[in-house]
Write a protein that holds these residues in place. Structure first.
Motif, PDB file in Angstrom:
ATOM      1  N   LEU A  66       0.826  -1.194   0.000  1.00 12.37           N
ATOM      2  CA  LEU A  66       0.000   0.000   0.000  1.00 12.37           C
ATOM      3  C   LEU A  66       0.866   1.251   0.000  1.00 12.37           C
ATOM      4  CD1 LEU A  66      -2.515  -0.963   2.853  1.00 12.37           C
ATOM      5  CD2 LEU A  66      -2.702  -1.497   0.417  1.00 12.37           C
ATOM      6  N   LEU A  67       0.540   2.181  -0.880  1.00 13.47           N
ATOM      7  CA  LEU A  67       1.136   3.506  -0.873  1.00 13.47           C
ATOM      8  C   LEU A  67       0.031   4.461  -0.446  1.00 13.47           C
ATOM      9  CD1 LEU A  67       3.490   5.432  -1.549  1.00 13.47           C
ATOM     10  CD2 LEU A  67       2.644   5.469  -3.912  1.00 13.47           C
ATOM     11  N   GLU A  68       0.167   5.046   0.745  1.00 12.83           N
ATOM     12  CA  GLU A  68      -0.934   5.823   1.312  1.00 12.83           C
ATOM     13  C   GLU A  68      -0.418   7.092   1.987  1.00 12.83           C
ATOM     14  OE1 GLU A  68      -4.150   5.112   1.105  1.00 12.83           O
ATOM     15  OE2 GLU A  68      -3.948   3.133   0.174  1.00 12.83           O
ATOM     16  N   HIS A  69      -1.246   8.127   1.953  1.00 14.55           N
ATOM     17  CA  HIS A  69      -0.954   9.287   2.802  1.00 14.55           C
ATOM     18  C   HIS A  69      -1.751   9.126   4.091  1.00 14.55           C
ATOM     19  CE1 HIS A  69      -4.808  11.214   1.724  1.00 14.55           C
ATOM     20  NE2 HIS A  69      -4.526  10.960   0.471  1.00 14.55           N
ATOM     21  N   VAL A  70      -1.102   9.441   5.202  1.00 10.26           N
ATOM     22  CA  VAL A  70      -1.659   9.153   6.526  1.00 10.26           C
ATOM     23  C   VAL A  70      -1.558  10.388   7.418  1.00 10.26           C
ATOM     24  CG1 VAL A  70      -1.027   6.712   6.342  1.00 10.26           C
ATOM     25  CG2 VAL A  70       0.554   8.313   7.442  1.00 10.26           C
ATOM     26  N   LEU A  71      -2.165  10.279   8.579  1.00  8.44           N
ATOM     27  CA  LEU A  71      -2.100  11.352   9.569  1.00  8.44           C
ATOM     28  C   LEU A  71      -0.661  11.548  10.037  1.00  8.44           C
ATOM     29  CD1 LEU A  71      -3.839  13.306  11.357  1.00  8.44           C
ATOM     30  CD2 LEU A  71      -3.811  11.484  13.089  1.00  8.44           C
ATOM     31  N   SER A  72      -0.221  12.793  10.079  1.00  2.48           N
ATOM     32  CA  SER A  72       1.135  13.099  10.525  1.00  2.48           C
ATOM     33  C   SER A  72       1.348  12.682  11.980  1.00  2.48           C
ATOM     34  CB  SER A  72       1.396  14.601  10.387  1.00  2.48           C
ATOM     35  OG  SER A  72       2.651  14.948  10.940  1.00  2.48           O
ATOM     36  N   SER A  73       2.584  12.347  12.294  1.00  2.00           N
ATOM     37  CA  SER A  73       2.951  12.040  13.679  1.00  2.00           C
ATOM     38  C   SER A  73       3.310  13.309  14.454  1.00  2.00           C
ATOM     39  CB  SER A  73       4.139  11.073  13.699  1.00  2.00           C
ATOM     40  OG  SER A  73       5.274  11.660  13.073  1.00  2.00           O
ATOM     41  N   ARG A  74       3.352  14.434  13.766  1.00  2.00           N
ATOM     42  CA  ARG A  74       3.668  15.711  14.413  1.00  2.00           C
ATOM     43  C   ARG A  74       2.373  16.319  14.956  1.00  2.00           C
ATOM     44  NH1 ARG A  74       7.401  17.859   9.365  1.00  2.00           N
ATOM     45  NH2 ARG A  74       8.938  16.154   9.452  1.00  2.00           N
ATOM     46  N   PRO A  75       2.297  16.570  16.251  1.00  2.00           N
ATOM     47  CA  PRO A  75       1.026  16.975  16.872  1.00  2.00           C
ATOM     48  C   PRO A  75       0.356  18.187  16.233  1.00  2.00           C
ATOM     49  CG  PRO A  75       2.619  16.390  18.553  1.00  2.00           C
ATOM     50  CD  PRO A  75       3.366  16.377  17.255  1.00  2.00           C
ATOM     51  N   LEU A  76       1.107  19.235  15.940  1.00  2.00           N
ATOM     52  CA  LEU A  76       0.496  20.433  15.371  1.00  2.00           C
ATOM     53  C   LEU A  76      -0.036  20.185  13.968  1.00  2.00           C
ATOM     54  CD1 LEU A  76       2.895  23.286  16.591  1.00  2.00           C
ATOM     55  CD2 LEU A  76       0.587  22.743  17.410  1.00  2.00           C
ATOM     56  N   LEU A  77       0.762  19.492  13.157  1.00  2.00           N
ATOM     57  CA  LEU A  77       0.324  19.182  11.798  1.00  2.00           C
ATOM     58  C   LEU A  77      -0.863  18.219  11.826  1.00  2.00           C
ATOM     59  CD1 LEU A  77       0.615  19.460   8.788  1.00  2.00           C
ATOM     60  CD2 LEU A  77       2.435  17.731   8.838  1.00  2.00           C
ATOM     61  N   ALA A  78      -0.827  17.253  12.733  1.00  2.00           N
ATOM     62  CA  ALA A  78      -1.944  16.307  12.861  1.00  2.00           C
ATOM     63  C   ALA A  78      -3.232  17.033  13.233  1.00  2.00           C
ATOM     64  CB  ALA A  78      -1.612  15.237  13.893  1.00  2.00           C
ATOM     65  N   ARG A  79      -3.106  18.002  14.126  1.00  2.00           N
ATOM     66  CA  ARG A  79      -4.285  18.770  14.520  1.00  2.00           C
ATOM     67  C   ARG A  79      -4.857  19.539  13.329  1.00  2.00           C
ATOM     68  NH1 ARG A  79      -4.510  23.453  19.264  1.00  2.00           N
ATOM     69  NH2 ARG A  79      -6.748  23.858  19.101  1.00  2.00           N
ATOM     70  N   LEU A  80      -3.976  20.138  12.542  1.00  2.00           N
ATOM     71  CA  LEU A  80      -4.417  20.871  11.356  1.00  2.00           C
ATOM     72  C   LEU A  80      -5.093  19.930  10.354  1.00  2.00           C
ATOM     73  CD1 LEU A  80      -4.527  23.463   9.683  1.00  2.00           C
ATOM     74  CD2 LEU A  80      -2.231  22.890   8.812  1.00  2.00           C
ATOM     75  N   MET A  81      -4.516  18.758  10.154  1.00  2.00           N
ATOM     76  CA  MET A  81      -5.088  17.781   9.221  1.00  2.00           C
ATOM     77  C   MET A  81      -6.475  17.333   9.682  1.00  2.00           C
ATOM     78  SD  MET A  81      -1.620  15.588   8.383  1.00  2.00           S
ATOM     79  CE  MET A  81      -2.293  14.517   7.101  1.00  2.00           C
ATOM     80  N   ASN A  82      -6.620  17.140  10.980  1.00  2.00           N
ATOM     81  CA  ASN A  82      -7.939  16.764  11.517  1.00  2.00           C
ATOM     82  C   ASN A  82      -8.963  17.880  11.314  1.00  2.00           C
ATOM     83  OD1 ASN A  82      -7.556  14.091  12.497  1.00  2.00           O
ATOM     84  ND2 ASN A  82      -6.422  14.882  14.252  1.00  2.00           N
TER      85      ASN A  82
END
Length: 205
Positions: A142-158
Protein backbone atom coordinates in the motif's frame (compact mmCIF):
# COMPACT_ATOMS: atom_id res chain seq x y z
CA UNK A 1 -23.63 0.27 -2.36
CA UNK A 2 -23.74 2.01 1.03
CA UNK A 3 -24.74 5.70 1.14
CA UNK A 4 -21.19 6.76 2.14
CA UNK A 5 -19.64 4.79 -0.70
CA UNK A 6 -22.22 6.08 -3.15
CA UNK A 7 -21.58 9.73 -2.27
CA UNK A 8 -17.80 9.29 -2.65
CA UNK A 9 -18.31 7.43 -5.92
CA UNK A 10 -20.35 10.35 -7.26
CA UNK A 11 -17.56 12.77 -6.33
CA UNK A 12 -14.98 10.71 -8.22
CA UNK A 13 -17.35 10.32 -11.17
CA UNK A 14 -17.62 14.11 -11.24
CA UNK A 15 -13.85 14.62 -11.00
CA UNK A 16 -12.90 11.91 -13.50
CA UNK A 17 -12.50 14.12 -16.61
CA UNK A 18 -10.17 16.48 -14.72
CA UNK A 19 -8.45 14.05 -12.35
CA UNK A 20 -5.15 13.59 -14.20
CA UNK A 21 -4.82 17.34 -14.80
CA UNK A 22 -5.56 18.18 -11.16
CA UNK A 23 -2.78 15.90 -9.93
CA UNK A 24 -0.28 16.47 -12.76
CA UNK A 25 2.16 18.61 -10.76
CA UNK A 26 2.18 16.31 -7.71
CA UNK A 27 2.44 13.31 -10.01
CA UNK A 28 5.54 14.64 -11.71
CA UNK A 29 7.25 15.94 -8.58
CA UNK A 30 6.45 13.23 -6.05
CA UNK A 31 4.06 10.42 -6.90
CA UNK A 32 5.90 9.02 -9.93
CA UNK A 33 8.94 7.93 -7.94
CA UNK A 34 6.70 6.38 -5.28
CA UNK A 35 4.81 4.36 -7.91
CA UNK A 36 8.13 2.93 -9.10
CA UNK A 37 8.93 1.81 -5.55
CA UNK A 38 5.42 0.45 -5.01
CA UNK A 39 5.34 -1.77 -8.08
CA UNK A 40 8.94 -2.92 -7.62
CA UNK A 41 7.61 -4.83 -4.61
CA UNK A 42 4.95 -6.75 -6.59
CA UNK A 43 5.43 -10.50 -6.73
CA UNK A 44 3.61 -13.60 -7.92
CA UNK A 45 1.61 -14.59 -10.98
CA UNK A 46 -1.75 -12.96 -10.15
CA UNK A 47 -1.88 -9.36 -8.94
CA UNK A 48 -4.91 -7.30 -7.94
CA UNK A 49 -4.83 -3.51 -8.09
CA UNK A 50 -7.39 -1.78 -5.89
CA UNK A 51 -8.57 1.67 -6.96
CA UNK A 52 -7.07 1.68 -10.45
CA UNK A 53 -8.69 5.06 -11.09
CA UNK A 54 -7.66 6.51 -14.45
CA UNK A 55 -4.85 3.97 -14.88
CA UNK A 56 -1.95 5.96 -13.44
CA UNK A 57 -0.11 2.77 -12.53
CA UNK A 58 -0.32 1.16 -15.97
CA UNK A 59 3.25 2.17 -16.87
CA UNK A 60 4.61 0.32 -13.83
CA UNK A 61 2.86 -3.03 -14.22
CA UNK A 62 5.32 -5.96 -14.10
CA UNK A 63 5.75 -7.91 -17.32
CA UNK A 64 4.44 -11.46 -17.37
CA UNK A 65 2.00 -11.11 -14.47
CA UNK A 66 -1.75 -11.56 -14.75
CA UNK A 67 -3.26 -8.33 -13.47
CA UNK A 68 -6.83 -7.61 -12.40
CA UNK A 69 -7.79 -4.06 -11.45
CA UNK A 70 -10.93 -2.57 -9.90
CA UNK A 71 -12.45 0.80 -9.12
CA UNK A 72 -15.87 1.76 -7.79
CA UNK A 73 -16.11 4.83 -10.06
CA UNK A 74 -17.39 3.88 -13.49
CA UNK A 75 -16.33 7.24 -14.93
CA UNK A 76 -12.75 6.81 -13.70
CA UNK A 77 -12.74 3.31 -15.12
CA UNK A 78 -13.93 4.60 -18.51
CA UNK A 79 -10.76 6.69 -18.72
CA UNK A 80 -8.67 3.71 -17.63
CA UNK A 81 -10.20 1.63 -20.42
CA UNK A 82 -9.22 4.24 -23.00
CA UNK A 83 -5.65 4.23 -21.66
CA UNK A 84 -5.60 0.44 -21.64
CA UNK A 85 -6.54 0.33 -25.31
CA UNK A 86 -4.19 3.16 -26.32
CA UNK A 87 -1.20 1.72 -24.45
CA UNK A 88 -2.14 -1.92 -25.12
CA UNK A 89 -2.02 -2.84 -21.43
CA UNK A 90 -2.96 -6.41 -20.52
CA UNK A 91 -5.29 -5.95 -17.54
CA UNK A 92 -8.82 -7.06 -16.62
CA UNK A 93 -10.83 -4.05 -15.44
CA UNK A 94 -13.94 -4.29 -13.24
CA UNK A 95 -16.29 -1.89 -11.46
CA UNK A 96 -16.19 -3.09 -7.85
CA UNK A 97 -16.13 -1.86 -4.25
CA UNK A 98 -13.15 -2.93 -2.11
CA UNK A 99 -15.48 -3.38 0.86
CA UNK A 100 -17.33 -6.13 -1.02
CA UNK A 101 -14.99 -7.89 -3.44
CA UNK A 102 -16.51 -10.32 -5.91
CA UNK A 103 -13.51 -12.67 -5.86
CA UNK A 104 -13.04 -16.08 -4.28
CA UNK A 105 -10.93 -16.60 -1.18
CA UNK A 106 -7.18 -17.13 -1.56
CA UNK A 107 -6.79 -16.18 -5.23
CA UNK A 108 -4.19 -13.37 -5.46
CA UNK A 109 -0.44 -13.38 -4.79
CA UNK A 110 -0.20 -9.61 -4.31
CA UNK A 111 -2.77 -6.87 -3.78
CA UNK A 112 -1.59 -3.34 -4.51
CA UNK A 113 -3.22 0.03 -3.85
CA UNK A 114 -1.96 3.59 -4.22
CA UNK A 115 -3.68 6.42 -2.36
CA UNK A 116 -6.90 4.42 -2.04
CA UNK A 117 -7.70 3.83 1.62
CA UNK A 118 -8.10 7.55 2.23
CA UNK A 119 -11.36 7.24 0.29
CA UNK A 120 -12.72 3.94 1.61
CA UNK A 121 -15.58 4.66 4.09
CA UNK A 122 -14.77 1.59 6.23
CA UNK A 123 -11.05 0.97 5.67
CA UNK A 124 -10.77 -1.99 8.02
CA UNK A 125 -13.64 -3.72 6.22
CA UNK A 126 -11.82 -3.17 2.94
CA UNK A 127 -8.52 -4.42 4.36
CA UNK A 128 -10.20 -7.56 5.71
CA UNK A 129 -11.52 -8.19 2.19
CA UNK A 130 -7.94 -7.93 0.88
CA UNK A 131 -6.86 -10.43 3.53
CA UNK A 132 -9.63 -12.79 2.41
CA UNK A 133 -8.75 -12.77 -1.29
CA UNK A 134 -4.99 -13.13 -0.75
CA UNK A 135 -3.39 -16.54 -0.97
CA UNK A 136 -1.75 -17.79 2.24
CA UNK A 137 1.63 -16.08 2.39
CA UNK A 138 0.48 -13.44 -0.10
CA UNK A 139 1.13 -9.76 0.45
CA UNK A 140 -0.51 -6.37 0.32
CA UNK A 141 1.56 -3.37 -0.76
CA UNK A 142 0.00 0.00 0.00
CA UNK A 143 1.14 3.51 -0.87
CA UNK A 144 -0.93 5.82 1.31
CA UNK A 145 -0.95 9.29 2.80
CA UNK A 146 -1.66 9.15 6.53
CA UNK A 147 -2.10 11.35 9.57
CA UNK A 148 1.14 13.10 10.53
CA UNK A 149 2.95 12.04 13.68
CA UNK A 150 3.67 15.71 14.41
CA UNK A 151 1.03 16.98 16.87
CA UNK A 152 0.50 20.43 15.37
CA UNK A 153 0.32 19.18 11.80
CA UNK A 154 -1.94 16.31 12.86
CA UNK A 155 -4.29 18.77 14.52
CA UNK A 156 -4.42 20.87 11.36
CA UNK A 157 -5.09 17.78 9.22
CA UNK A 158 -7.94 16.76 11.52
CA UNK A 159 -9.41 20.25 11.27
CA UNK A 160 -9.20 20.28 7.47
CA UNK A 161 -10.41 16.72 6.97
CA UNK A 162 -14.17 17.48 6.72
CA UNK A 163 -13.41 19.96 3.91
CA UNK A 164 -11.30 17.51 1.89
CA UNK A 165 -13.92 14.79 2.29
CA UNK A 166 -16.69 17.09 1.09
CA UNK A 167 -14.67 18.30 -1.89
CA UNK A 168 -13.00 15.13 -3.17
CA UNK A 169 -14.10 12.30 -0.88
CA UNK A 170 -10.59 11.76 0.51
CA UNK A 171 -9.66 11.65 4.20
CA UNK A 172 -6.29 13.15 5.09
CA UNK A 173 -6.20 11.86 8.67
CA UNK A 174 -6.29 8.09 8.26
CA UNK A 175 -4.10 5.86 10.45
CA UNK A 176 -3.58 3.16 7.85
CA UNK A 177 -0.77 1.29 9.58
CA UNK A 178 -2.97 0.74 12.63
CA UNK A 179 -5.81 -0.35 10.36
CA UNK A 180 -3.57 -2.93 8.67
CA UNK A 181 -2.47 -4.22 12.08
CA UNK A 182 -6.13 -4.63 13.08
CA UNK A 183 -7.12 -6.51 9.91
CA UNK A 184 -5.38 -9.86 10.34
CA UNK A 185 -2.06 -9.21 8.60
CA UNK A 186 1.38 -10.13 9.88
CA UNK A 187 4.97 -9.12 9.12
CA UNK A 188 3.95 -5.49 8.65
CA UNK A 189 6.80 -3.41 7.27
CA UNK A 190 7.01 0.29 6.46
CA UNK A 191 9.60 1.15 3.80
CA UNK A 192 12.52 3.06 5.29
CA UNK A 193 12.23 5.71 2.57
CA UNK A 194 8.73 6.60 3.73
CA UNK A 195 8.19 10.09 5.10
CA UNK A 196 5.94 11.44 7.82
CA UNK A 197 2.79 11.53 5.71
CA UNK A 198 3.40 9.23 2.72
CA UNK A 199 3.92 5.61 3.75
CA UNK A 200 4.82 2.54 1.68
CA UNK A 201 3.46 -0.43 3.62
CA UNK A 202 3.91 -4.16 3.08
CA UNK A 203 2.15 -6.89 5.03
CA UNK A 204 1.63 -10.65 4.73
CA UNK A 205 -1.35 -12.89 5.17
Amino acid sequence: MKPDSLSIKKRYDRLAPYFDSLEAVMEGLFFKKWRHRLWAKAEGEHILEIGVGTGKNFDYYPHGARITAIDFSGKMLDIARHKKNRKQIDVDLHVMDVESLEFADNCFDTVIASFVFCSVPSPRKGLKELHRVLKPGGQIVLLEHVLSSRPLLARLMNLLNPLTVSLVGANINRQTIKNVQASGFSSIHVDSSSGDIIKLIQARK
